[in-house]
Motif scaffolding. Structure first.
Motif, mmCIF file in Angstrom:
data_model
loop_
_atom_site.group_PDB
_atom_site.id
_atom_site.type_symbol
_atom_site.label_atom_id
_atom_site.label_comp_id
_atom_site.label_asym_id
_atom_site.label_seq_id
_atom_site.Cartn_x
_atom_site.Cartn_y
_atom_site.Cartn_z
ATOM 1 N N GLU A 105 -6.587 -6.937 1.659
ATOM 2 C CA GLU A 105 -7.470 -5.754 3.135
ATOM 3 C C GLU A 105 -6.585 -4.683 3.096
ATOM 4 O OE1 GLU A 105 -8.724 -8.212 7.276
ATOM 5 O OE2 GLU A 105 -6.408 -8.215 6.933
ATOM 6 N N THR A 106 -7.788 -3.916 4.214
ATOM 7 C CA THR A 106 -7.288 -2.504 4.081
ATOM 8 C C THR A 106 -6.197 -1.781 3.571
ATOM 9 O OG1 THR A 106 -6.084 -3.327 6.241
ATOM 10 C CG2 THR A 106 -8.452 -2.722 6.441
ATOM 11 N N TRP A 107 -6.368 -2.325 2.389
ATOM 12 C CA TRP A 107 -5.210 -1.529 0.831
ATOM 13 C C TRP A 107 -5.121 -0.560 0.874
ATOM 14 C CZ3 TRP A 107 -4.260 0.282 -3.967
ATOM 15 C CH2 TRP A 107 -2.221 0.472 -4.163
ATOM 16 N N LEU A 108 -6.517 0.547 1.418
ATOM 17 C CA LEU A 108 -6.514 2.182 1.138
ATOM 18 C C LEU A 108 -6.867 1.979 3.110
ATOM 19 C CD1 LEU A 108 -7.906 3.349 -1.813
ATOM 20 C CD2 LEU A 108 -6.251 3.377 -1.056
ATOM 21 N N PRO A 109 -5.841 2.779 3.867
ATOM 22 C CA PRO A 109 -4.847 3.617 3.797
ATOM 23 C C PRO A 109 -3.232 2.913 4.387
ATOM 24 C CG PRO A 109 -5.660 4.031 5.699
ATOM 25 C CD PRO A 109 -6.015 3.172 5.281
ATOM 26 N N PRO B 121 0.570 -1.006 -0.104
ATOM 27 C CA PRO B 121 0.015 -0.308 -0.226
ATOM 28 C C PRO B 121 0.928 1.333 -0.046
ATOM 29 C CG PRO B 121 0.474 -0.907 1.730
ATOM 30 C CD PRO B 121 0.568 -1.793 1.024
ATOM 31 N N SER B 122 0.470 2.605 -0.766
ATOM 32 C CA SER B 122 0.748 3.511 0.017
ATOM 33 C C SER B 122 0.490 4.389 1.350
ATOM 34 C CB SER B 122 -0.073 4.808 -1.162
ATOM 35 O OG SER B 122 0.620 4.537 -2.189
ATOM 36 N N PHE B 123 1.378 3.383 2.350
ATOM 37 C CA PHE B 123 1.219 2.927 3.408
ATOM 38 C C PHE B 123 0.694 5.350 4.018
ATOM 39 C CE2 PHE B 123 2.018 2.189 8.318
ATOM 40 C CZ PHE B 123 0.604 1.863 8.168
ATOM 41 N N LEU B 124 -1.175 5.039 4.858
ATOM 42 C CA LEU B 124 -1.104 6.646 5.132
ATOM 43 C C LEU B 124 -0.594 7.273 4.001
ATOM 44 C CD1 LEU B 124 1.242 6.056 8.600
ATOM 45 C CD2 LEU B 124 -1.336 6.060 8.248
ATOM 46 N N ASP B 125 -1.019 6.995 3.513
ATOM 47 C CA ASP B 125 -1.421 8.527 2.281
ATOM 48 C C ASP B 125 -2.326 7.674 1.007
ATOM 49 O OD1 ASP B 125 -1.190 10.817 0.475
ATOM 50 O OD2 ASP B 125 1.035 10.034 -0.143
ATOM 51 N N VAL B 126 -3.708 8.300 1.827
ATOM 52 C CA VAL B 126 -4.621 7.841 0.773
ATOM 53 C C VAL B 126 -5.037 7.881 -0.653
ATOM 54 C CG1 VAL B 126 -6.291 9.840 2.149
ATOM 55 C CG2 VAL B 126 -7.190 7.343 0.885
ATOM 56 N N ALA B 127 -4.390 9.594 -0.601
ATOM 57 C CA ALA B 127 -4.385 10.127 -1.872
ATOM 58 C C ALA B 127 -3.825 9.497 -2.410
ATOM 59 C CB ALA B 127 -3.849 11.745 -2.191
ATOM 60 N N ALA B 128 -2.046 9.525 -2.684
ATOM 61 C CA ALA B 128 -1.463 8.394 -3.266
ATOM 62 C C ALA B 128 -2.016 7.017 -3.633
ATOM 63 C CB ALA B 128 -0.192 8.236 -3.074
ATOM 64 N N GLY B 129 -2.370 6.919 -2.564
ATOM 65 C CA GLY B 129 -3.043 5.058 -2.578
ATOM 66 C C GLY B 129 -4.362 4.944 -3.484
ATOM 67 N N THR C 150 -4.537 6.690 -5.854
ATOM 68 C CA THR C 150 -3.881 6.821 -7.548
ATOM 69 C C THR C 150 -3.226 5.699 -8.130
ATOM 70 O OG1 THR C 150 -3.553 9.025 -7.296
ATOM 71 C CG2 THR C 150 -2.489 8.082 -8.896
ATOM 72 N N ARG C 151 -2.801 5.269 -7.741
ATOM 73 C CA ARG C 151 -2.552 3.231 -7.635
ATOM 74 C C ARG C 151 -3.434 2.519 -8.379
ATOM 75 N NH1 ARG C 151 1.379 1.248 -3.349
ATOM 76 N NH2 ARG C 151 1.537 0.005 -5.223
ATOM 77 N N ALA C 152 -4.537 2.892 -7.164
ATOM 78 C CA ALA C 152 -5.632 1.798 -7.234
ATOM 79 C C ALA C 152 -6.172 2.047 -8.146
ATOM 80 C CB ALA C 152 -7.057 2.231 -5.775
ATOM 81 N N VAL C 153 -6.280 3.465 -8.929
ATOM 82 C CA VAL C 153 -7.340 3.354 -9.820
ATOM 83 C C VAL C 153 -6.494 2.378 -11.694
ATOM 84 C CG1 VAL C 153 -7.493 5.844 -11.982
ATOM 85 C CG2 VAL C 153 -8.572 5.597 -9.330
ATOM 86 N N LYS D 222 -16.234 8.405 -4.376
ATOM 87 C CA LYS D 222 -16.142 8.415 -5.993
ATOM 88 C C LYS D 222 -15.297 7.962 -7.029
ATOM 89 C CE LYS D 222 -19.311 12.386 -3.873
ATOM 90 N NZ LYS D 222 -20.132 13.666 -3.807
ATOM 91 N N ALA D 223 -14.022 8.386 -6.560
ATOM 92 C CA ALA D 223 -12.851 8.450 -7.834
ATOM 93 C C ALA D 223 -12.735 6.486 -7.565
ATOM 94 C CB ALA D 223 -11.077 8.828 -6.911
ATOM 95 N N ILE D 224 -12.784 5.484 -6.820
ATOM 96 C CA ILE D 224 -13.277 4.152 -7.168
ATOM 97 C C ILE D 224 -13.921 4.316 -7.982
ATOM 98 C CG2 ILE D 224 -13.348 2.016 -6.290
ATOM 99 C CD1 ILE D 224 -9.959 3.672 -6.251
ATOM 100 N N ALA D 225 -15.565 4.936 -7.856
ATOM 101 C CA ALA D 225 -16.758 4.304 -8.915
ATOM 102 C C ALA D 225 -16.287 4.921 -10.660
ATOM 103 C CB ALA D 225 -17.998 4.943 -7.781
ATOM 104 N N LYS D 226 -15.869 5.968 -9.628
ATOM 105 C CA LYS D 226 -15.192 6.326 -11.356
ATOM 106 C C LYS D 226 -14.466 5.030 -11.907
ATOM 107 C CE LYS D 226 -13.831 10.952 -14.164
ATOM 108 N NZ LYS D 226 -13.368 10.194 -14.878
#
Length: 343
Positions: A44-48, A13-21, A23-26, A82-86
């Motif tokens: 599991e709990t990949w974000l964050p 994961p991008s640990f403790l950085d949900v914004a970066a996470g 971006t990588r998830a998308v 919303k970003a994941i839904a998109k």
């Protein structure tokens, strides 16, 4: 549709950085779709990121992570949701996302399932956080043991050691699950000192779920990167020994227990993909359907309370008594006996 590709994410994961996470998830969602997958599953709990710190030191030391972990967890309906839904909608792919869900002042180990149009299918929470996870996360309820009809089949989700809970598994099997999204953290914690936490046992749990449930299991597993290890262990060799780099053991299992994906090394990031054929389920269940013809409801059966359990129930004075009576009747109706399909 009975034959299609599925994908599982194996990555730190991008640990403790949900914004970066996000971006990588998308990016992983886009890659899975480009490779032809109809469903992509995250750990599991990949974000964050899975909170490995709760296993590594005393509570006073762990407190340094509490605020950052809370702030980087995700709320239903926020910009990250919303970003994941998109991404699901833009790439016409279903997504099972493992995350830390924030609701009020509490956190939950969650799996959110989006369909190929970006619409939400289910937000579920882990029923019982495991061991020290209970110092961070709250609990789910019976409404989280659910299998949903989708355009590609009947899909359910569980996290980590929910796969060691026989009654929870049986509740899922009884709902005619065809595809199971299994979310796991990294599987090298306490390597050499706690065999039950390692990949041998936990991959076996996913494999057995496939055989018992007569379904396909997509078991997505995270890994620990050197960057995450540095944050967690602060250069302490004792902590690094407890939380080594690697631990990704992602697998995809067929209903007969075979691993059908191309395995990655436990330190390697990427997608594990496989072609699945839902028609194979009939062959598996012809041999053994534990919630159907292979059951003995006259001897053992399961009681499932599928009613959501909430700490606050609001109602006005005039409707109070009527609502209490209705809630009581609903609670009684929601206690479902799961027995033989023949019944």
């Amino acid at each position: 549709m009975s034959q299609f590709k599925v994908a599982a994410v194996q990555a730190a994961p991008s640990f403790l950085d949900v914004a970066a996470g996000i971006t990588r998830a998308v990016a992983f969602i886009e890659e899975a779709a480009q490779k032809g997958a109809k469903l992509v599953v995250f750990p599991e709990t990949w974000l964050p990121g899975y909170p490995n710190h709760i296993w590594l030191g005393p509570v006073a030391w762990q407190m340094q992570f509490v605020g950052r972990y809370f702030e980087n967890s995700i709320e239903a309906g926020d910009v990250h949701d919303k970003a994941i839904a998109k991404a699901a909608r833009d790439n016409s792919i279903q997504v099972s996302l493992g995350l830390s869900e924030r609701a009020g002042g509490s956190l939950y180990i969650a799996q959110w399932h989006y369909d190929e149009t970006g619409e939400l299918i289910k937000r579920r929470r882990k029923l019982k956080p495991t061991h020290v996870e209970r110092t961070v996360f709250g609990e789910g309820d019976g409404s989280d043991l659910v299998v949903k009809d989708t355009a590609i089949g009947r899909i359910g989700q569980l996290s980590c050691w929910e796969h060691l809970q026989p009654l929870s598994k049986y509740a899922m099997y009884a709902q005619d699950e065809q595809i199971h999204c299994a979310a796991w953290p990294n599987l090298k914690l306490y390597e050499g000192g706690a065999y039950a936490l390692g990949h041998q046992v936990n991959n076996a749990a996913s494999m057995l779920y496939a055989v018992e449930g007569g379904c396909f299991v997509i078991a997505a597993c995270a890994l620990v990167s050197k960057e995450q290890q540095d944050i967690l262990c602060e250069g302490d060799p004792q902590k690094e020994a407890l939380c080594p780099v690697g631990g990704g053991y992602t697998r995809i299992y067929a209903p007969d227990g075979q691993s059908i994906g191309a395995d990655l090394a436990d330190t390697e990031e990427g997608l594990v993909m496989a072609d699945i054929d839902l028609s194979m389920i009939a062959y598996a269940k012809a041999a053994a359907d534990p919630a159907g013809h292979y059951s003995r409801p006259d001897v053992t059966r399961l009681m499932l309370n599928s009613k959501p359990q909430r700490p606050v129930m609001a109602f006005d004075e005039t409707a109070g008594l009527a609502m209490e009576a209705a809630e009581g009747a609903a609670a009684e109706a929601d206690v479902v006996e799961i027995a033989s399909a023949a019944e």
